[in-house]
Motif scaffolding. Sequence first.
Motif, PDB file in Angstrom:
ATOM      1  N   UNK A   1       1.067  -0.998   0.046  1.00  0.00           N
ATOM      2  CA  UNK A   1       0.056  -0.192  -0.205  1.00  0.00           C
ATOM      3  C   UNK A   1       0.479   1.163   0.255  1.00  0.00           C
ATOM      4  N   UNK A   2       0.382   2.474  -0.596  1.00  0.00           N
ATOM      5  CA  UNK A   2       0.925   3.477  -0.258  1.00  0.00           C
ATOM      6  C   UNK A   2       0.359   4.862   0.508  1.00  0.00           C
ATOM      7  N   UNK A   3       0.646   5.260   1.521  1.00  0.00           N
ATOM      8  CA  UNK A   3      -0.240   5.842   2.930  1.00  0.00           C
ATOM      9  C   UNK A   3       0.072   7.334   2.278  1.00  0.00           C
ATOM     10  N   UNK A   4      -0.446   8.234   1.794  1.00  0.00           N
ATOM     11  CA  UNK A   4      -0.770   9.382   1.553  1.00  0.00           C
ATOM     12  C   UNK A   4      -1.245  10.228   2.853  1.00  0.00           C
ATOM     13  N   UNK A   5       0.806  10.891   3.563  1.00  0.00           N
ATOM     14  CA  UNK A   5       0.206  11.637   4.597  1.00  0.00           C
ATOM     15  C   UNK A   5       0.334  13.243   4.544  1.00  0.00           C
ATOM     16  N   UNK A   6      -0.929  13.989   5.052  1.00  0.00           N
ATOM     17  CA  UNK A   6      -0.874  15.391   4.066  1.00  0.00           C
ATOM     18  C   UNK A   6      -0.474  15.921   5.544  1.00  0.00           C
ATOM     19  N   UNK A   7       0.587  17.224   5.041  1.00  0.00           N
ATOM     20  CA  UNK A   7       0.814  17.712   5.936  1.00  0.00           C
ATOM     21  C   UNK A   7       0.093  19.102   6.489  1.00  0.00           C
TER      22      UNK A   7
ATOM     23  N   UNK B   1      -1.317  16.572  11.018  1.00  0.00           N
ATOM     24  CA  UNK B   1      -0.904  15.700  10.407  1.00  0.00           C
ATOM     25  C   UNK B   1      -1.826  14.515  10.360  1.00  0.00           C
ATOM     26  N   UNK B   2      -2.073  14.334   9.239  1.00  0.00           N
ATOM     27  CA  UNK B   2      -3.300  13.002   8.615  1.00  0.00           C
ATOM     28  C   UNK B   2      -2.474  12.025   7.946  1.00  0.00           C
ATOM     29  N   UNK B   3      -2.979  10.929   8.114  1.00  0.00           N
ATOM     30  CA  UNK B   3      -2.737   9.539   7.420  1.00  0.00           C
ATOM     31  C   UNK B   3      -3.738   9.467   6.662  1.00  0.00           C
ATOM     32  N   UNK B   4      -3.569   9.243   5.269  1.00  0.00           N
ATOM     33  CA  UNK B   4      -5.070   7.940   4.685  1.00  0.00           C
ATOM     34  C   UNK B   4      -4.140   6.870   3.971  1.00  0.00           C
ATOM     35  N   UNK B   5      -4.662   5.738   3.993  1.00  0.00           N
ATOM     36  CA  UNK B   5      -3.912   4.665   3.104  1.00  0.00           C
ATOM     37  C   UNK B   5      -5.810   4.103   1.752  1.00  0.00           C
TER      38      UNK B   5
END
Length: 158
Positions: A98-104, A113-117
Motif C-alpha cells: 500500500x501507499x500512505x498519503x500523509x498530509x501535513x 498531520x493526517x495519513x490516508x491509505x
Amino acid sequence: MQEIERKFLVNNLQFKEEATNSFEIAQGYLNTHAERSVRVRIKGNQGFLTVKGKSNESGTSRFEWEKEISTADATQLLQLCEKGIIQKIRYNIPVENHTFEVDEFFGENEGLIVAEVELQHEDEAFSKPNWLGEEVTGHLKYYNSQLSKNSYKTWHHE
C-alpha cells in the motif's frame, strides 16, 4: 468510481524519512453540501476538479470523480471557492503493498498531520507503520471540506 480509504492521525515525523516524494497542494471547495463536495486542487504543477459523494455509514467508502484540468483553470476556479483554502504538503510513503498519503497542513490547519491509505475493499488488511496514530476514519471534522470551514486552529485543544 468508488473510493475506499481509512484515515489516521500521525504521531511522529518519521514518515518524512520514508517518503518517496512530496507535493505542495492548495485546494478549495466550490461546494460543500452534505451530499457532495466539489473540490479544486493544484498539486505541484497539475490542476484537478474533483466531485466526492457522501460517505457510507462507516466513513470508509464514497463516490469520487476526478478530472485533470490546467493549472491556469484551477487557479481561476480557486478564486470562486468558498472561504478557507487548504494548504498542505502531501508525502507518499510505500508500506508493503500500500501507499500512505500523509498530509501535513499549514495556514489555518497548521499542526494537523493526517495519513490516508486507499484500499480495494473495506475489510482489506494492511500493515500499520509505527508513526500511524489514532484512526479517525469517518470523523467528519477531519475531512478537508470541513477543515476549510472549521480549521484545526479553532478546535479546543487539551
